[in-house]
Design a protein around this motif. Structure first.
Motif, PDB file in Angstrom:
ATOM      1  N   SER A  11      30.229  26.836  39.157  1.00  0.00           N
ATOM      2  CA  SER A  11      29.906  25.400  39.020  1.00  0.00           C
ATOM      3  C   SER A  11      29.522  24.995  37.600  1.00  0.00           C
ATOM      4  CB  SER A  11      28.764  25.036  39.979  1.00  0.00           C
ATOM      5  OG  SER A  11      27.590  25.758  39.651  1.00  0.00           O
ATOM      6  N   ASN A 122      34.891  20.020  39.339  1.00  0.00           N
ATOM      7  CA  ASN A 122      33.751  20.446  40.168  1.00  0.00           C
ATOM      8  C   ASN A 122      32.773  21.327  39.393  1.00  0.00           C
ATOM      9  OD1 ASN A 122      34.580  19.105  42.533  1.00  0.00           O
ATOM     10  ND2 ASN A 122      36.034  20.772  42.959  1.00  0.00           N
ATOM     11  N   ARG A 123      32.671  21.002  38.142  1.00  0.00           N
ATOM     12  CA  ARG A 123      31.811  21.791  37.275  1.00  0.00           C
ATOM     13  C   ARG A 123      31.027  20.858  36.335  1.00  0.00           C
ATOM     14  NH1 ARG A 123      35.849  25.075  38.731  1.00  0.00           N
ATOM     15  NH2 ARG A 123      35.510  27.346  38.751  1.00  0.00           N
ATOM     16  N   ASN A 144      28.137  17.654  39.530  1.00  0.00           N
ATOM     17  CA  ASN A 144      27.161  18.643  39.974  1.00  0.00           C
ATOM     18  C   ASN A 144      27.331  18.825  41.474  1.00  0.00           C
ATOM     19  OD1 ASN A 144      24.237  18.924  41.348  1.00  0.00           O
ATOM     20  ND2 ASN A 144      24.317  20.121  39.452  1.00  0.00           N
ATOM     21  N   THR A 145      27.425  20.078  41.899  1.00  0.00           N
ATOM     22  CA  THR A 145      27.658  20.363  43.315  1.00  0.00           C
ATOM     23  C   THR A 145      26.472  21.061  43.968  1.00  0.00           C
ATOM     24  OG1 THR A 145      28.719  22.457  42.730  1.00  0.00           O
ATOM     25  CG2 THR A 145      30.154  20.523  42.958  1.00  0.00           C
TER      26      THR A 145
END
Length: 799
Positions: A11, A122-123, A144-145
């Motif tokens: 991530s 997704n990072r 941010n995941t």
């Protein structure tokens, strides 16, 4: 390359360290940096940024500039150059850029580049270990995941790290506003609300001030956060600089470093009421020209800090402007901002003020800037705003007029209107009221005060006048007039300590209206008309020559004067129209000199048009002057005489001091001279000397003025129209009056007797002996009298 770019997890993309570090050499200027040691610059470094770590232990002193060109030994920077020439041994860092990250990752599944846009798939980035990331004209997307709310921080920028997007001409901490080549950042959190740009890890306490906190510079950028339920919140422990930047979406922030700069920005679209913008320090630079719209809450006041907002706009689309969760020590001040009502503040916590700026340029009537002009502004409670300001070549420092005051735990006070005063001695003072509903930037031209007679130095040296502004009491202890009072009043008003007091005295010609002041005239004369709604007091022979009106009534005192008077003379003014004495005094001065006497009278004593008589008598020892009398008509402004006294040659030749004749008494009010002479002889010449002396007394000038006229040395006439004088023997011895002839002009006897008085007769023999030689000489010289007997014994038969 010193920077290490890696993927510590699925991530994050991590940047550790700076692109280059080196030490500067000697001879650097603000724009050309000499390389000494470390990682050498190269021509390919143009387009990156150079950071000068001026004080290595405090990131707010670090300066960042765009690299225009580089060689193996020098780096040339733009943006106006550094604030000063870096010394030998200065530490520098060079930035990594987005293309460095793209090159290092080289995986479209993790970082996609499309033109100038870099999408972290997704990072998010993570900057650590002195990382320095900067770029221009780029677009960035990060997500941010993390599934944990708030911590750890998203889009982390670690201690001693720096991020800068866009350029700022003039650089940081320089009131700079010109931005170019900004970037776009699109930030989102898919799962939870997150703190961003901080270093907080799981379980850490909240981010707070850190002298080595990360630098976050966004110049001419656009930062976008997702609209919805996952707000982002910046916790900036180091300098946060957003200049010319748009921040849109569910994002707020709290800054802890005083080097923070929020200028020319737009904050919009934040639907989270609890995560607005707040201050945890007092920024050195005011928050300026920030537009808040479409937010649930624009600002949050929390704990106890100060901040000034200038030129900020708050649209009606903001549900709440301030979410008030503050302590009593918090102070927010809004200058030249959109005026908002009390209901836009959620609670009575913290202190809030709204005001408008006043910027004047003061010139003379031709537009030339004036120095040393005092400018002061007071609210309706007489509270001075900002301070008394002094112009320099016309320029006056900004004054902030606070019209809205909401103290902690209290409601709002409206402090308008304001009293504005502009003063410089020698010019007409300005004083006016204004609501100051908008900021003021204006030129004011002062005109010369033609009513003044004194220079500033002369006015400052005036004595005998005391103006007690705090008690509204004017005390005059030395002779003064309207002009003297006006000049001194103007001088005192022009003093900084008296700017708080309005110019309430009004001068019209020789008249003064003192408004509501008390006046005390102590032991002196004030000349001029004067009015007050309070009291006028004269004490210790003090007086006012003119019309004096106070709350008790009106008293008019007008001046009288007599000039060219023999010193020590007795002076009488008598109103023939009213039949009343006005003045009866003895002139001062040294015997043998000329003096002037003056004073005042009321209109009950003398009115314009009244016929006024002046009498003067003068005797000193064996010298005297003839009685002097003159008449004049009183005018509306007073009355004045010029005397012309003549010596009394007969009195002076006789050599008799009338004040020392002890055998005679003035029998007032019987108009008699009482004679008590033990040797039985009274000399008519002593009677005359005595009458001259008596006419210089207070009663004598009233009743015996010009009572006896000396025709010559041997003839004295009693003027019965002036004084019906007769002689009475009040002694115990028969009396003979001799020495000269004394007679009454009405032909009646000069002798007066009452039952029991001793006899009294006149002997003219001495008169015959005195004049016979003169007649004999005249007859001998006249040929027409030949044959006529010249026997002087005929003379008594002629009498």
């Amino acid at each position: 390359m010193s920077a290490t770019i890696s993927q510590p997890n699925t991530s994050q993309i991590q940047v550790s360290g700076a692109y280059k570090d080196f030490t500067g050499g000697s001879g650097s200027t603000t724009t050309v940096i000499q390389y000494d040691s470390g990682e050498a610059p190269a021509s390919g470094d143009a387009g990156r940024f150079l950071m000068w770590r001026e004080t290595t232990t405090d990131t707010k002193t670090w300066q960042i500039r765009y690299i225009e060109s580089a060689t193996a030994t020098t780096v040339t920077v733009g943006d106006g150059g550094f604030s000063s020439a870096p010394p030998s041994g200065a530490e520098f860092r060079m930035s990594s850029n987005l293309e460095d990250i793209n090159t290092a990752i080289n995986d479209q599944g993790k970082l996609q580049k499309n033109g100038t846009h870099y999408e972290f798939v997704n990072r998010e980035w993570k900057l650590i270990n002195d990382a320095f990331l900067a770029d221009v004209d780029k677009s960035i997307g990060m997500t941010n995941t993390d599934s944990v709310q708030w911590s750890p921080s998203a889009f982390q920028v670690g201690t001693e790290c720096a991020v800068q997007f866009g350029r700022l001409s003039g650089g940081e901490a320089n009131d700079s506003v010109e931005t170019t080549q900004g970037c776009r950042l699109a930030l989102s959190s898919t799962n939870e609300s997150k703190l961003i740009f901080g270093v907080k890890a799981n379980g850490d306490s909240a981010d707070a001030y850190d002298a080595l906190g990360a630098i976050l510079n966004f110049y001419g950028c656009q930062i976008e956060a997702s609209h919805g339920a996952k707000p982002l919140f910046i916790r900036a422990s180091g300098p946060l600089r957003m200049i010319g930047t748009i921040v849109d979406g569910d994002i707020g922030g709290r800054f802890y470093n005083e080097a923070t700069e929020l200028v020319d920005c737009r904050f919009s679209g934040n639907s989270s009421g609890g995560h607005a913008w707040s201050a945890a320090t007092t920024p050195t630079r005011d928050i300026d020209n920030v537009f808040f719209f479409g937010n649930d809450t624009a600002l949050k006041s929390f704990q106890g800090y100060d901040a000034t907002f200038k030129n900020c706009r708050f649209a009606d689309s903001n549900t709440t402007i301030i979410n008030a969760s503050a302590s009593p020590s918090l102070n927010f001040k809004f200058i030249d901002c959109t005026t908002f009502a009390d209901n836009k503040i959620s609670a009575r916590k913290g202190n809030y003020k709204q005001g408008k700026s006043i910027n004047y340029e003061i010139t003379d009537s031709s537009g030339v800037g004036l120095s040393d002009v005092l400018v002061a502004v007071y609210d309706k409670n007489s509270l001075l705003q900002t301070g008394v300001q002094t112009s320099s070549s016309g320029v006056v420092s900004e004054i902030q007029a606070i019209f809205f005051n909401k103290p902690h735990g209290s409601g709002v006070s409206n402090l308008a209107p304001f009293d504005i005063r502009v003063r410089k001695y020698g010019y007409t003072y300005l004083g006016f009221a204004s609501l100051v509903t908008d900021k003021i930037k204006q030129e004011i031209r002062l005109v010369v005060n033609s009513e003044l007679d004194s220079t500033e130095a002369e006015a400052s040296a005036i004595t005998g006048i005391n103006l007690n502004f705090s008690t509204s009491t004017l005390t005059i202890t030395e002779d003064a007039n309207t002009q003297k009072l006006y000049d001194y009043y103007q001088y005192q008003l022009g003093e900084s300590a008296n700017m708080q007091y309005a110019e309430t005295f009004v001068k019209t010609g020789t008249a003064f209206d003192l408004d509501d002041w008390d006046l005390v005239v102590d032991g002196c004369v004030y000349t001029g008309n004067i009015t007050t709604s309070e009291t006028i007091t004269t004490q210790n022979s003090g007086s006012i020559e003119g019309t004096a009106t106070d709350k008790i009534g009106t008293t008019i005192l007008l001046p009288w004067s007599v000039s060219n008077v023999e010193a020590t003379a007795t002076v009488q003014l008598y109103n023939m129209t009213k039949g009343a004495e006005v003045v009866n005094i003895v002139a001062g001065g040294t015997l043998g000199t000329k003096v002037s006497e003056s004073g005042t009278y009321t209109t009950s004593q003398i009115e314009a048009g009244d016929n006024i008589r002046l009498r003067i008598t003068c005797q000193a020892g064996a010298s005297a002057f003839l009685p002097y009398e003159a008449f004049s008509v009183a005018s509306a402004s007073g009355i004045a005489f010029i005397a012309d006294q003549k010596a009394d040659e007969v009195y002076n030749a006789n050599g008799i001091d009338g004040s020392s004749v002890s055998t005679l008494t003035a029998d007032y009010p019987n108009v008699q001279i009482d004679i008590s002479d033990g040797d039985g002889v009274a000399d008519s010449r002593e009677l005359y000397a005595f009458a001259v002396y008596q006419s210089t007394t207070t009663t004598g000038i009233q009743q015996w003025f010009n009572a006896i006229t000396a025709i010559d040395a041997m003839n004295y006439r009693i003027n019965t129209d002036n004084a019906d004088i007769k002689l009475q023997n009040t002694g115990n011895t028969p009396l003979v009056i001799k020495g000269a002839r004394i007679y009454r002009d009405d032909g009646t006897s000069v002798l007066f007797a009452q039952s029991g008085d001793q006899p009294m007769v006149q002997d003219t023999g001495e008169l015959v002996q005195y004049i016979s030689p003169q007649i004999d000489t005249a007859m001998n010289n006249n040929t027409k009298l030949d044959g006529v007997s010249k026997n002087t014994k005929l003379i008594p038969a002629l009498l």
